[in-house]
Design an enzyme around this catalytic site. Structure first.
Site, PDB file in Angstrom:
ATOM      1  N   LYS A   1     -10.195  51.989 -10.101  1.00 17.66           N
ATOM      2  CA  LYS A   1     -10.798  50.770 -10.824  1.00 17.66           C
ATOM      3  C   LYS A   1      -9.391  49.810 -11.273  1.00 17.66           C
ATOM      4  O   LYS A   1      -9.497  48.686 -10.790  1.00 17.66           O
ATOM      5  CB  LYS A   1     -11.597  51.100 -11.940  1.00 17.66           C
ATOM      6  CG  LYS A   1     -12.193  49.777 -12.491  1.00 17.66           C
ATOM      7  CD  LYS A   1     -13.049  50.453 -13.680  1.00 17.66           C
ATOM      8  CE  LYS A   1     -13.250  49.181 -14.478  1.00 17.66           C
ATOM      9  NZ  LYS A   1     -14.140  49.527 -15.800  1.00 17.66           N
TER      10      LYS A   1
ATOM     11  N   GLU B   1      -1.156  58.983 -11.788  1.00 12.33           N
ATOM     12  CA  GLU B   1      -1.628  60.154 -10.661  1.00 12.33           C
ATOM     13  C   GLU B   1      -1.809  59.563  -9.405  1.00 12.33           C
ATOM     14  O   GLU B   1      -1.497  60.322  -8.421  1.00 12.33           O
ATOM     15  CB  GLU B   1      -2.448  60.872 -11.590  1.00 12.33           C
ATOM     16  CG  GLU B   1      -2.346  61.812 -12.680  1.00 12.33           C
ATOM     17  CD  GLU B   1      -2.395  60.919 -14.117  1.00 12.33           C
ATOM     18  OE1 GLU B   1      -2.673  59.784 -13.953  1.00 12.33           O
ATOM     19  OE2 GLU B   1      -2.542  61.640 -15.051  1.00 12.33           O
TER      20      GLU B   1
ATOM     21  N   GLY C   1     -15.485  53.901 -15.648  1.00  9.75           N
ATOM     22  CA  GLY C   1     -15.070  54.781 -14.317  1.00  9.75           C
ATOM     23  C   GLY C   1     -15.942  56.031 -14.205  1.00  9.75           C
ATOM     24  O   GLY C   1     -16.339  56.231 -13.409  1.00  9.75           O
ATOM     25  N   ARG C   2     -16.212  56.635 -15.615  1.00  6.71           N
ATOM     26  CA  ARG C   2     -17.254  57.785 -15.567  1.00  6.71           C
ATOM     27  C   ARG C   2     -18.628  57.324 -15.099  1.00  6.71           C
ATOM     28  O   ARG C   2     -19.604  58.189 -15.202  1.00  6.71           O
ATOM     29  CB  ARG C   2     -17.160  58.412 -16.905  1.00  6.71           C
ATOM     30  CG  ARG C   2     -17.380  57.580 -17.834  1.00  6.71           C
ATOM     31  CD  ARG C   2     -16.875  58.219 -19.296  1.00  6.71           C
ATOM     32  NE  ARG C   2     -16.894  57.371 -20.407  1.00  6.71           N
ATOM     33  CZ  ARG C   2     -15.977  56.387 -21.009  1.00  6.71           C
ATOM     34  NH1 ARG C   2     -14.800  56.299 -20.325  1.00  6.71           N
ATOM     35  NH2 ARG C   2     -16.125  55.990 -21.967  1.00  6.71           N
TER      36      ARG C   2
ATOM     37  N   GLU D   1     -15.453  61.552 -22.866  1.00  2.25           N
ATOM     38  CA  GLU D   1     -14.767  60.480 -23.102  1.00  2.25           C
ATOM     39  C   GLU D   1     -15.563  59.321 -23.596  1.00  2.25           C
ATOM     40  O   GLU D   1     -14.950  58.200 -23.961  1.00  2.25           O
ATOM     41  CB  GLU D   1     -14.239  60.020 -21.380  1.00  2.25           C
ATOM     42  CG  GLU D   1     -12.969  59.070 -21.445  1.00  2.25           C
ATOM     43  CD  GLU D   1     -12.460  58.914 -20.111  1.00  2.25           C
ATOM     44  OE1 GLU D   1     -12.925  58.045 -19.325  1.00  2.25           O
ATOM     45  OE2 GLU D   1     -11.219  59.378 -19.823  1.00  2.25           O
TER      46      GLU D   1
ATOM     47  N   HIS E   1     -20.621  87.063 -17.019  1.00  2.64           N
ATOM     48  CA  HIS E   1     -19.627  88.202 -17.054  1.00  2.64           C
ATOM     49  C   HIS E   1     -18.337  87.635 -17.745  1.00  2.64           C
ATOM     50  O   HIS E   1     -17.411  88.284 -17.349  1.00  2.64           O
ATOM     51  CB  HIS E   1     -19.498  88.692 -15.668  1.00  2.64           C
ATOM     52  CG  HIS E   1     -20.770  89.198 -15.005  1.00  2.64           C
ATOM     53  ND1 HIS E   1     -21.313  90.503 -15.070  1.00  2.64           N
ATOM     54  CD2 HIS E   1     -21.663  88.531 -14.335  1.00  2.64           C
ATOM     55  CE1 HIS E   1     -22.412  90.704 -14.577  1.00  2.64           C
ATOM     56  NE2 HIS E   1     -22.808  89.321 -14.044  1.00  2.64           N
TER      57      HIS E   1
ATOM     58  N   LYS F   1      -0.607  58.369 -22.319  1.00  2.71           N
ATOM     59  CA  LYS F   1       0.012  57.751 -21.108  1.00  2.71           C
ATOM     60  C   LYS F   1       1.368  56.867 -21.411  1.00  2.71           C
ATOM     61  O   LYS F   1       2.103  56.961 -20.752  1.00  2.71           O
ATOM     62  CB  LYS F   1      -0.960  56.663 -20.507  1.00  2.71           C
ATOM     63  CG  LYS F   1      -2.176  57.082 -19.748  1.00  2.71           C
ATOM     64  CD  LYS F   1      -2.935  56.038 -19.379  1.00  2.71           C
ATOM     65  CE  LYS F   1      -4.240  56.437 -19.007  1.00  2.71           C
ATOM     66  NZ  LYS F   1      -5.157  55.254 -18.382  1.00  2.71           N
TER      67      LYS F   1
HETATM   68  O1  F6P Z   1      -7.298  57.491 -18.375  1.00  7.93           O
HETATM   69  C1  F6P Z   1      -8.602  57.721 -18.400  1.00  7.93           C
HETATM   70  C2  F6P Z   1      -9.293  56.976 -17.204  1.00  7.93           C
HETATM   71  O2  F6P Z   1      -9.075  55.691 -17.548  1.00  7.93           O
HETATM   72  C3  F6P Z   1     -10.796  57.141 -17.297  1.00  7.93           C
HETATM   73  O3  F6P Z   1     -11.668  56.431 -17.916  1.00  7.93           O
HETATM   74  C4  F6P Z   1     -10.857  56.572 -15.594  1.00  7.93           C
HETATM   75  O4  F6P Z   1     -12.301  57.388 -14.965  1.00  7.93           O
HETATM   76  C5  F6P Z   1      -9.787  57.403 -15.110  1.00  7.93           C
HETATM   77  O5  F6P Z   1      -8.818  57.269 -15.934  1.00  7.93           O
HETATM   78  C6  F6P Z   1      -9.222  56.797 -13.452  1.00  7.93           C
HETATM   79  O6  F6P Z   1      -9.069  55.503 -13.834  1.00  7.93           O
HETATM   80  P1  F6P Z   1      -9.019  54.392 -12.542  1.00  7.93           P
HETATM   81  O7  F6P Z   1     -10.085  54.362 -11.824  1.00  7.93           O
HETATM   82  O8  F6P Z   1      -8.446  53.093 -13.299  1.00  7.93           O
HETATM   83  O9  F6P Z   1      -7.737  54.963 -11.855  1.00  7.93           O
END
Ligand code: F6P
Length: 554
Positions: free
Chosen positions: A212, A218, A273-274, A359, A390, A518
């Site tokens: 987004k 990452e 995002g979620r 979150e 288990h 971050k």
């Molecule tokens: O760091 C948390 C977060 O902002 C989440 O809320 C989100 O789903 C995820 O990182 C990924 O964000 P993006 O879609 O902006 O890469």
């Protein structure tokens, strides 16, 4: 557009006080006895909607508990809050945004204004773009740099740009269209990239950079690694557009990465995002199960939205699950909640719900910035049954903590093997039964005596065999996991989380807590690579930095 403000201090409300008194009166409540006394208990405490059946009779509740919890929902003005969310009011006050994931599953003719503009045409325009891409890939019209059709799609994304799509595409594997395999690359750990890229051929692979913000470390690092790999495998910059597309609300950053404007699928700031698997973030889902099934998924979520909007609270599935969560978290001091899917295809639901719930509701201040006056979101954990039996179920049965659990189980298996599914289903039911019934001291002793044990041994062993029981759980039964029912199930949990946020008066749609890590990550990185010599803020971190550097010298 109005800001939605927290109107209440929940712990001061009459219903809250009444629930506190009721909790004290429930101290000796026994579910075993309640079932014996009321043959209608199962019927009284179960609900059915949108292809989901919820049995919540194995809870520490009476009809009075339910009435008081519903009263609490009324006193926090839940109906107004639900309406405010669907109408696009600014529920996410700290970021000044509405939370309109529900718009993503609304029918084409609906109207919904955000900032004076009807957003529905745009939502359906993007659905059209997704359809076009899916058709081109499935029909072999989208080709790689050697003119071969695409066989593998890699979603590069993390958090909400990963967990929802992964849950759904893998849960709906029985619906997957032949020919395109979906993969997920989330972590910055090079081993993940290494293992995945070893399975791929650049000429037939499409990467979806799904972010987004298009600013997530990452994802950007993995996207760069994927591009370098693609070039090393024989791809060229000129043909990059055949192999890299993006889903983002940050067009400029995606273009700067090298993605063609027409290959960027938009996201909007009014989708968190979620909550975004229903948008173009769901591209890997659509590519895996096809557009017709993707639309079924949306439609299942839409039916749950309608149920949530219209059903009275006592018959409203997300509302009841949310209220039960509040009952345990706030009145029984439960600190965590287990999600236990008894279905291989649903194995990732725990991870998705972890982000969705933790979150969203892992907050300590209310919408107006004042501190909360009670516990908020629980730790969500769990995993697939029967494996968990288990591993960690021991603690559920005999540990010192009260941990409510949701069992989720389909009646019909896609892959019947002998009588496995009957056993799987039986295991699921017997776990919730064991949690509820437990085993009394008298039962434990009788069992040992029945085995012919001497009395001294019976005495010695009986305490270990006692299982307290009276431990609460919900059982969600689905006839069979289909796109429609899965859509309803996931939407149901979204609404459950929202209801709890309304009760606690917190903002379910921001996530400031993840930002500090971050920021500090950048500082630590600079020290690890020697760009900054100034010591870290604390000796522990500096000591660990030194440890790393001493092993990477020379
Ligand atoms: O760091 C948390 C977060 O902002 C989440 O809320 C989100 O789903 C995820 O990182 C990924 O964000 P993006 O879609 O902006 O890469």
């Amino acid at each position: 557009m109005a800001y939605y403000r927290t109107p209440h201090n929940v712990t001061a409300l009459p219903a809250w006080q009444a629930l506190e008194e009721h909790r004290a009166a429930m101290q000796g409540f026994s579910m075993r006895e309640a079932f014996n006394a009321d043959p209608q208990r199962f019927d009284n405490f179960s609900l059915s909607t949108c292809g989901l059946f919820l049995d919540y009779s194995k809870n520490l509740i009476t009809t009075e508990t339910r009435d008081l919890l519903v009263k609490l929902a009324d006193e926090v003005k839940l109906s107004e809050a639900i309406k405010a969310m669907f109408d696009g009011e600014i529920l996410n006050a700290s970021e000044g945004r509405p939370a309109l994931h529900t718009a993503l599953r609304r029918p084409i003719g609906d109207k919904l204004k955000v900032g004076g503009t009807n957003i529905m045409p745009e939502v359906h325009k993007v659905l059209g773009q997704i359809t076009e891409l899916v058709t081109r890939i499935h029909d072999g019209l989208w080709r790689g740099y050697t003119e071969k059709p695409i066989t593998d799609v890699v979603n590069i994304g993390i958090g909400g740009s990963f967990l929802g799509p992964q849950l759904v595409s893998e849960a709906l594997l029985p619906y997957s269209q032949k020919g395109v395999r979906c993969h997920y690359l989330a972590n910055i750990d090079g081993s993940e990239f290494h293992e995945l890229s070893a399975k791929l051929r650049a000429e037939t692979t499409l990467f979806i950079v799904s972010s987004k913000s298009f600013g997530t470390l990452e994802t950007l690092k993995n996207a760069q690694a994927a591009r370098a790999w693609y070039l090393a495998q024989g791809g060229s910059e000129a043909e990059l557009h055949r192999h890299f597309i993006a889903v983002s609300s940050n067009n400029a950053a995606a273009v700067a990465f090298g993605i063609r404007e027409e290959n960027i699928f938009p996201m909007w700031d009014w989708v968190g995002g979620r909550y975004s698997l229903w948008s173009a973030i769901g591209l890997p889902i659509a590519l895996s199960i096809g557009m017709a099934n993707f639309k079924e998924l949306l439609s299942g979520a839409y039916t749950m939205d309608q149920h949530f909007l219209t059903a009275p609270f006592a018959e409203n599935m997300p509302v009841m699950l949310a209220l039960l969560g509040v009952w345990y978290g706030n009145f029984w001091n439960a600190q965590s909640h287990a999600i236990l899917p008894y279905d291989h295809y649903l194995r990732n639901i725990t991870k998705h719900l972890q982000q969705l719930d933790m979150e969203s509701n892992g907050k300590s201040v209310r919408q107006d910035g004042s501190p909360v006056t009670t516990n908020t979101g629980p730790v969500i954990w769990g995993g697939v049954g029967a494996n968990g039996q288990h591993a960690y179920h021991q603690l559920l049965h005999q540990g010192t903590e009260l941990i409510p659990a949701d069992f989720i189980v389909p009646v019909v298996s896609y892959n019947p093997v002998a009588d496995h599914h009957q056993w799987l289903f039986a295991n699921c039911l017997s776990q919730s039964q064991a949690l509820m019934l437990g085993k009394t001291r008298a039962e434990a002793e009788a069992e040992l005596r029945h085995k012919g044990m001497p009395e001294a041994e019976v005495e010695r062993l009986a305490p270990h065999k006692v299982i307290p029981g009276n431990r609460p759980s919900n059982t969600l039964v689905v006839e069979r996991i289909s796109p429609r029912r899965l859509g309803a199930l996931v939407a149901m949990y979204e609404h459950k989380v929202f209801v709890q946020s309304v009760i606690w008066g917190i903002n379910a749609f921001d996530q400031w807590g993840v930002e500090l890590g971050k920021e500090l990550g950048k500082n630590v990185y600079q020290r690890l690579i020697g760009d900054v010599e100034e010591p870290a803020e604390d000796a522990s971190t500096q000591g660990l930095i030194n440890f790393f550097r001493s092993r990477h010298r020379g």
